[in-house]
Design an enzyme around this catalytic site. Structure first.
Site, PDB file in Angstrom:
ATOM      1  N   CYS A  42     -15.014 -27.290   7.060  1.00 53.19           N
ATOM      2  CA  CYS A  42     -15.695 -26.176   7.909  1.00 53.19           C
ATOM      3  C   CYS A  42     -16.506 -27.161   8.993  1.00 53.19           C
ATOM      4  O   CYS A  42     -17.622 -27.723   8.424  1.00 53.19           O
ATOM      5  CB  CYS A  42     -16.444 -25.404   7.037  1.00 53.19           C
ATOM      6  SG  CYS A  42     -17.780 -24.579   7.852  1.00 53.19           S
ATOM      7  N   CYS A  45     -20.164 -26.120   8.659  1.00 53.92           N
ATOM      8  CA  CYS A  45     -20.848 -26.680   7.663  1.00 53.92           C
ATOM      9  C   CYS A  45     -21.211 -28.037   7.978  1.00 53.92           C
ATOM     10  O   CYS A  45     -22.268 -28.758   7.605  1.00 53.92           O
ATOM     11  CB  CYS A  45     -20.043 -26.789   6.393  1.00 53.92           C
ATOM     12  SG  CYS A  45     -19.638 -24.902   5.931  1.00 53.92           S
TER      13      CYS A  45
END
Length: 125
Positions: A42, A45
């Site tokens: 991600c 993230c």
């Protein structure tokens, strides 16, 4: 000092969370599972990670920081992903940082703002 915990997967997460007492300050970071290079699949993230780490340096004594890797991208993107549909987690985006047992949370690009992270960690219930 902050105690770090690392969990993978939905069932493991809920089983692990039973270890905490109701009055303990527990913050949960929901993030994409890490790839062999040590970074999450991600990109949001990965971008938020240094801000979150910096924020937790000033967290109150006795704080627990639980990082839960929700799964790979196809698992997360499934509308029926249990992290999305569970009435406790109710995730919409990754990353999400939530104070366990409350409605307090930061989502997505909010986690690239150190002042918001600090506010979440120091706000009294």
């Amino acid at each position: 000092m902050v105690t770090h915990h690392h969990i993978q997967g939905y069932e493991n997460f809920f089983e692990y969370m039973k270890n905490f007492k109701p009055n303990e300050p527990v913050y949960v970071l929901y993030t994409g599972t890490k790839l062999p290079n040590g970074k999450s699949w991600c990109p949001d993230c990965v971008e938020a990670e240094p801000f979150i780490e910096e924020g937790f340096k000033a967290a109150p004594e006795g704080t627990h920081f639980v990082e839960v890797q929700v799964g790979d991208r196809p698992f997360w993107k499934d509308p029926n992903c249990p992290f999305r549909t569970n009435s406790i987690t109710k995730l919409k985006v990754l990353p999400t940082l939530a104070k366990w047992g409350t409605q307090k949370r930061l989502e997505g690009n909010q986690l690239s703002q150190l002042d918001l992270i600090n506010m979440l960690l120091t706000d009294e219930d």
